[in-house]
Design a protein around this motif. Structure first.
Motif, PDB file in Angstrom:
ATOM      1  N   VAL A 130       5.420  13.339  -5.932  1.00 40.82           N
ATOM      2  CA  VAL A 130       4.263  12.809  -5.092  1.00 40.82           C
ATOM      3  C   VAL A 130       3.618  13.714  -4.239  1.00 40.82           C
ATOM      4  O   VAL A 130       2.153  14.228  -4.254  1.00 40.82           O
ATOM      5  CB  VAL A 130       4.188  11.445  -4.759  1.00 40.82           C
ATOM      6  N   GLN A 131       4.296  14.389  -3.475  1.00 40.63           N
ATOM      7  CA  GLN A 131       3.822  15.204  -2.287  1.00 40.63           C
ATOM      8  C   GLN A 131       3.350  16.514  -2.972  1.00 40.63           C
ATOM      9  O   GLN A 131       2.316  17.311  -2.580  1.00 40.63           O
ATOM     10  CB  GLN A 131       4.983  15.471  -1.489  1.00 40.63           C
ATOM     11  N   ILE A 132       3.948  17.150  -3.996  1.00 39.40           N
ATOM     12  CA  ILE A 132       3.455  18.351  -4.987  1.00 39.40           C
ATOM     13  C   ILE A 132       2.476  18.190  -5.257  1.00 39.40           C
ATOM     14  O   ILE A 132       1.388  18.785  -5.297  1.00 39.40           O
ATOM     15  CB  ILE A 132       4.640  18.824  -5.744  1.00 39.40           C
ATOM     16  N   ALA A 133       2.251  16.954  -6.164  1.00 40.44           N
ATOM     17  CA  ALA A 133       0.759  16.559  -6.767  1.00 40.44           C
ATOM     18  C   ALA A 133      -0.288  16.618  -5.965  1.00 40.44           C
ATOM     19  O   ALA A 133      -1.314  17.121  -6.140  1.00 40.44           O
ATOM     20  CB  ALA A 133       1.081  15.364  -7.490  1.00 40.44           C
ATOM     21  N   GLN A 134      -0.136  15.932  -4.620  1.00 38.69           N
ATOM     22  CA  GLN A 134      -1.105  15.806  -3.586  1.00 38.69           C
ATOM     23  C   GLN A 134      -1.544  17.325  -3.096  1.00 38.69           C
ATOM     24  O   GLN A 134      -2.816  17.605  -3.048  1.00 38.69           O
ATOM     25  CB  GLN A 134      -0.843  15.057  -2.403  1.00 38.69           C
TER      26      GLN A 134
ATOM     27  N   ASP B 213       0.747   8.382  -5.251  1.00 39.03           N
ATOM     28  CA  ASP B 213       1.228   7.738  -4.128  1.00 39.03           C
ATOM     29  C   ASP B 213       2.713   7.273  -4.028  1.00 39.03           C
ATOM     30  O   ASP B 213       3.001   6.833  -5.167  1.00 39.03           O
ATOM     31  CB  ASP B 213       0.099   6.743  -3.304  1.00 39.03           C
ATOM     32  N   TYR B 214       3.177   7.120  -2.920  1.00 39.57           N
ATOM     33  CA  TYR B 214       4.522   6.547  -2.501  1.00 39.57           C
ATOM     34  C   TYR B 214       4.657   5.745  -1.613  1.00 39.57           C
ATOM     35  O   TYR B 214       3.727   5.673  -0.647  1.00 39.57           O
ATOM     36  CB  TYR B 214       5.507   7.722  -2.324  1.00 39.57           C
ATOM     37  N   CYS B 215       5.301   4.760  -1.852  1.00 35.35           N
ATOM     38  CA  CYS B 215       5.683   3.449  -0.600  1.00 35.35           C
ATOM     39  C   CYS B 215       6.997   3.644  -0.018  1.00 35.35           C
ATOM     40  O   CYS B 215       7.744   3.280  -0.952  1.00 35.35           O
ATOM     41  CB  CYS B 215       5.142   2.138  -1.197  1.00 35.35           C
TER      42      CYS B 215
ATOM     43  N   ALA C 251       3.214  29.818 -17.855  1.00 31.75           N
ATOM     44  CA  ALA C 251       3.845  28.662 -17.587  1.00 31.75           C
ATOM     45  C   ALA C 251       3.380  27.877 -16.752  1.00 31.75           C
ATOM     46  O   ALA C 251       2.974  28.482 -15.518  1.00 31.75           O
ATOM     47  CB  ALA C 251       5.222  28.493 -17.535  1.00 31.75           C
ATOM     48  N   GLY C 252       2.956  26.529 -16.914  1.00 31.35           N
ATOM     49  CA  GLY C 252       2.749  25.685 -15.871  1.00 31.35           C
ATOM     50  C   GLY C 252       3.798  24.421 -15.547  1.00 31.35           C
ATOM     51  O   GLY C 252       4.555  24.077 -16.685  1.00 31.35           O
ATOM     52  N   LEU C 253       4.105  24.067 -14.384  1.00 28.53           N
ATOM     53  CA  LEU C 253       5.479  23.271 -14.162  1.00 28.53           C
ATOM     54  C   LEU C 253       5.053  21.886 -14.137  1.00 28.53           C
ATOM     55  O   LEU C 253       4.084  21.480 -13.691  1.00 28.53           O
ATOM     56  CB  LEU C 253       5.956  23.683 -12.816  1.00 28.53           C
ATOM     57  N   LEU C 254       5.869  21.136 -14.809  1.00 32.84           N
ATOM     58  CA  LEU C 254       5.860  19.548 -14.951  1.00 32.84           C
ATOM     59  C   LEU C 254       7.184  19.068 -14.395  1.00 32.84           C
ATOM     60  O   LEU C 254       8.108  19.518 -13.785  1.00 32.84           O
ATOM     61  CB  LEU C 254       5.721  19.237 -16.255  1.00 32.84           C
ATOM     62  N   ASP C 255       7.052  17.784 -14.212  1.00 27.72           N
ATOM     63  CA  ASP C 255       8.155  16.761 -13.805  1.00 27.72           C
ATOM     64  C   ASP C 255       8.851  17.478 -12.457  1.00 27.72           C
ATOM     65  O   ASP C 255       9.974  17.956 -12.511  1.00 27.72           O
ATOM     66  CB  ASP C 255       9.251  16.851 -14.802  1.00 27.72           C
ATOM     67  N   TRP C 256       8.023  17.221 -11.364  1.00 28.60           N
ATOM     68  CA  TRP C 256       8.327  17.870 -10.169  1.00 28.60           C
ATOM     69  C   TRP C 256       9.451  16.914  -9.290  1.00 28.60           C
ATOM     70  O   TRP C 256       9.489  16.996  -8.164  1.00 28.60           O
ATOM     71  CB  TRP C 256       7.250  17.909  -9.242  1.00 28.60           C
ATOM     72  N   GLY C 257      10.198  16.020  -9.947  1.00 31.36           N
ATOM     73  CA  GLY C 257      10.842  14.761  -9.500  1.00 31.36           C
ATOM     74  C   GLY C 257      12.001  15.623  -8.546  1.00 31.36           C
ATOM     75  O   GLY C 257      12.652  16.478  -9.105  1.00 31.36           O
ATOM     76  N   GLY C 258      12.414  15.132  -7.232  1.00 29.92           N
ATOM     77  CA  GLY C 258      13.313  15.857  -6.585  1.00 29.92           C
ATOM     78  C   GLY C 258      12.813  17.178  -5.784  1.00 29.92           C
ATOM     79  O   GLY C 258      13.720  17.759  -5.019  1.00 29.92           O
ATOM     80  N   ALA C 259      11.454  17.542  -6.002  1.00 26.95           N
ATOM     81  CA  ALA C 259      11.066  18.638  -5.409  1.00 26.95           C
ATOM     82  C   ALA C 259      11.410  18.620  -3.896  1.00 26.95           C
ATOM     83  O   ALA C 259      11.215  17.665  -3.279  1.00 26.95           O
ATOM     84  CB  ALA C 259       9.680  19.038  -5.869  1.00 26.95           C
ATOM     85  N   GLY C 260      11.654  20.155  -3.307  1.00 26.37           N
ATOM     86  CA  GLY C 260      11.879  19.882  -1.796  1.00 26.37           C
ATOM     87  C   GLY C 260      12.638  21.216  -1.578  1.00 26.37           C
ATOM     88  O   GLY C 260      13.143  22.028  -2.541  1.00 26.37           O
ATOM     89  N   GLN C 261      12.944  21.382  -0.310  1.00 23.12           N
ATOM     90  CA  GLN C 261      13.924  22.464   0.290  1.00 23.12           C
ATOM     91  C   GLN C 261      15.391  22.114  -0.232  1.00 23.12           C
ATOM     92  O   GLN C 261      15.880  21.093   0.283  1.00 23.12           O
ATOM     93  CB  GLN C 261      13.826  22.426   1.763  1.00 23.12           C
TER      94      GLN C 261
ATOM     95  N   PRO D 232       0.822  -1.134   0.068  1.00 21.31           N
ATOM     96  CA  PRO D 232       0.023  -0.032  -0.139  1.00 21.31           C
ATOM     97  C   PRO D 232       0.764   1.254   0.049  1.00 21.31           C
ATOM     98  O   PRO D 232       1.990   1.063   0.594  1.00 21.31           O
ATOM     99  CB  PRO D 232      -0.748  -0.112   1.518  1.00 21.31           C
ATOM    100  N   GLY D 233       0.320   2.395  -0.532  1.00 20.26           N
ATOM    101  CA  GLY D 233       0.824   3.608  -0.472  1.00 20.26           C
ATOM    102  C   GLY D 233       0.952   4.349   0.759  1.00 20.26           C
ATOM    103  O   GLY D 233       0.286   3.904   1.698  1.00 20.26           O
ATOM    104  N   ASP D 234       1.727   5.105   1.098  1.00 20.79           N
ATOM    105  CA  ASP D 234       1.868   5.775   2.350  1.00 20.79           C
ATOM    106  C   ASP D 234       0.564   6.639   2.670  1.00 20.79           C
ATOM    107  O   ASP D 234       0.189   6.709   3.901  1.00 20.79           O
ATOM    108  CB  ASP D 234       3.095   6.708   2.377  1.00 20.79           C
ATOM    109  N   THR D 235       0.018   7.199   1.538  1.00 20.50           N
ATOM    110  CA  THR D 235      -1.143   8.325   1.994  1.00 20.50           C
ATOM    111  C   THR D 235      -2.380   7.506   1.945  1.00 20.50           C
ATOM    112  O   THR D 235      -3.388   7.827   2.905  1.00 20.50           O
ATOM    113  CB  THR D 235      -1.058   9.525   0.651  1.00 20.50           C
ATOM    114  N   TYR D 236      -2.849   6.620   0.727  1.00 20.45           N
ATOM    115  CA  TYR D 236      -4.195   6.432   0.749  1.00 20.45           C
ATOM    116  C   TYR D 236      -3.986   4.778   1.397  1.00 20.45           C
ATOM    117  O   TYR D 236      -5.508   4.488   1.430  1.00 20.45           O
ATOM    118  CB  TYR D 236      -4.596   6.439  -0.677  1.00 20.45           C
ATOM    119  N   GLY D 237      -3.088   4.263   1.545  1.00 23.11           N
ATOM    120  CA  GLY D 237      -3.415   2.851   1.938  1.00 23.11           C
ATOM    121  C   GLY D 237      -3.803   1.951   0.967  1.00 23.11           C
ATOM    122  O   GLY D 237      -4.459   0.638   1.288  1.00 23.11           O
ATOM    123  N   ILE D 238      -3.562   2.293  -0.438  1.00 20.62           N
ATOM    124  CA  ILE D 238      -4.089   1.429  -1.470  1.00 20.62           C
ATOM    125  C   ILE D 238      -2.846   0.754  -2.219  1.00 20.62           C
ATOM    126  O   ILE D 238      -1.972   1.403  -2.137  1.00 20.62           O
ATOM    127  CB  ILE D 238      -4.820   2.157  -2.474  1.00 20.62           C
TER     128      ILE D 238
END
Length: 504
Positions: free
Chosen positions: A176-180, A198-200, A362-372, A79-85
């Motif tokens: 995943v966090q940005i998308a949520q 979701d992310y596991c 512009a709209g932003l895509l490909d948020w892999g690695g997003a964070g502080q 299951p994923g961390d957020t939704y448990g699915i």
């Protein structure tokens, strides 16, 4: 961490206006304390609070697993961390899970009404572009029409290759966090419509489903490719709107507009660009120098092929690779010059359109690695591959644009020379190590004789194979060393400062 509800004031004076009240348990990062230490300035939401309400927070939980554990778990369905699915993590698995899974997922995310369901996956078209993920365009059907949801979707998952999947596992959690968060309306830039993500943590698998961006369908511009800015009309304007979007994102984070639990989603400096030089870095660097100076000097700025310049450059690169930990620590020592960033905001990781007045958006895509991370790192990641002849001017303009847009969005006044210094130092962690350890080997797919027959970087053999991007990335790196402030000088200054502090 705040032990009690903590009022945040705009200035150090506790009697000043209260801007925020942080709930007990809020994790914050302290940026500065006056001499008595009674009150501290915090990073987000930016302001001051009473130091007496703070306790040291526990370390942020790890989101990645070691390689041995990864080998044992990455093929498991959990299951994923957020939704448990339980979710599929390959396109083949998604097709096998079919509409039943999509129905559960869309109900869990709330994007689809409880009285509706996905009835079929009508098409699954993989996107055959090598990158950090397995992607596809998916067409589905629903039991009933809902104006807010589309039948045309985009799917993103981990790459199939196990070693590549492990190496990129740390990037997917931020996306995943940005998308949520985008579904909550607190991400201050345009993003693709959220359907499910979701992310596991136990397996490092993830899934992302968003709406499809209709590239090339009016008013949306066609999709652009990284490193091919000569094909982008008014590329400078495109970098400007990307920079303004990044500034709005960082400002929203600093102002607390993205919530008081941001440290739980994006712990401080976790997205910092880091790397591990290989044992072969020096040998690859020598091959690269031979390529620049002897095999194909006509592809680069003329001064960059000078033997004396390349000798100095070699010393700087090896020094920077050896001292990368000191540089990365310096870049994240002052929270004022860090923030929640898109870590790879190249011109291809967005979609663009113009409004009725002709203004570009512009709209932003490909948020892999997003964070502080360091703002300097984020900006240098953005400017990896613009056309070399305008690179240094674009670099200065981008820094000025970011500072102005950040201030307009409510951020503090940043010092342009400090941002530029951070930019130069960050090049070691955002470009040089990749060029030395990965890009160098790609260059030798052509023989010396073939390179001798190329007049410049616009040769069709380079533009048709993607090596054009590699060449301009290297050329831009050389130009950084021909500027009045070089990455090598910035790195040596940082190391000298830290050595002095260690001996005091």
């Amino acid at each position: 961490m705040a032990r009690l509800p903590a009022p945040v004031t705009a200035t150090c004076d506790p009697s000043g206006p209260i801007m925020h009240t942080l709930p007990a348990g809020t994790v914050i990062v302290c940026a500065q304390a006056p001499g008595d230490g009674a009150r501290v300035r915090i990073s987000s939401p930016a302001g001051w609070l009473d130091a007496g309400v703070l306790d040291r927070a526990d370390p942020a939980p790890a989101l990645t697993i070691d390689f041995e554990t990864f080998q044992q778990r990455h093929a498991l369905v959990q299951p994923g961390d957020t939704y448990g699915i339980e979710f599929p993590f390959s396109l083949a698995m998604l097709e096998a899970y079919g509409p039943d899974f999509l129905t559960r997922a869309f109900h869990a995310s709330g994007v689809m009404g409880a009285d509706n369901r996905v009835t079929a996956i009508l098409a699954m078209k993989p996107i055959e572009v090598k990158g950090a993920s397995e992607n596809a365009l998916m067409t589905v059907s629903y039991a009933k029409d809902e104006p807010a949801i589309s039948t045309e979707l985009f799917v993103k998952m981990s790459p199939a290759d196990m070693n590549r999947k492990f190496g990129l596992a740390g990037m997917s959690h931020g996306e995943v966090q940005i998308a949520q968060l985008s579904q909550k309306g607190i991400v201050p830039v345009d993003t693709a419509k959220y359907y499910f993500a979701d992310y596991c943590t136990d397996t490092a698998n993830y899934i992302l489903i968003t709406g499809k961006i209709a590239f090339g369908v009016d008013p949306i511009e066609p999709a652009y490719h990284k490193g091919y800015d000569f094909m982008v009309p008014d590329a400078g304007n495109h970098y400007q709107v990307l920079t303004q979007a990044l500034a709005r994102l960082v400002a929203a984070h600093k102002l607390g507009a993205m919530g008081h639990d941001i440290e739980a989603h994006f712990p401080y400096a976790r997205a910092a660009r880091d790397f591990w030089p290989s044992d072969e870095s020096a040998d690859r660097l020598d091959r690269l120098i031979d390529f620049i100076g002897r095999i194909a000097p006509q592809l680069f700025i003329a001064e960059g092929s000078d033997p004396a310049f390349l000798a100095r450059w070699r010393d700087d690169v090896l020094f920077g690779l050896a001292n990368k930990d000191a540089v990365i620590a310096f870049l994240h020592a002052d929270p004022d010059y860090t923030g929640l960033c898109h870590s790879n905001l190249n011109i291809d990781n967005a979609w663009y359109w113009r409004d009725a007045a002709g203004t570009l958006h512009a709209g932003l895509l490909d948020w892999g690695g997003a964070g502080q991370m360091s703002i300097g790192q984020a900006l240098s990641s953005m400017l990896m591959m613009p056309e070399p002849e305008g690179y240094i001017a674009l670099q200065r303009a981008t820094i000025a644009t970011f500072i102005a847009a950040y201030r307009a969005a409510g951020g503090i006044a940043l010092d342009a020379e400090t941002v530029r210094f951070h930019y130069k130092a960050s090049v070691f962690s955002t470009a040089i190590w990749i060029i030395v350890d990965y890009i160098t080997d790609m260059l030798f797919q052509f023989s010396e004789e073939e390179y001798a027959g190329m007049n410049d970087r616009h040769d069709a053999r380079l533009t048709s194979t993607g090596l054009y991007s590699a060449i301009i990335w290297i050329d831009n790196m050389l130009r950084d060393w021909l500027d009045d402030l070089t990455p090598g000088a910035a790195c040596r200054q940082i190391v000298a400062q830290q050595t002095t502090l260690a001996t005091v």
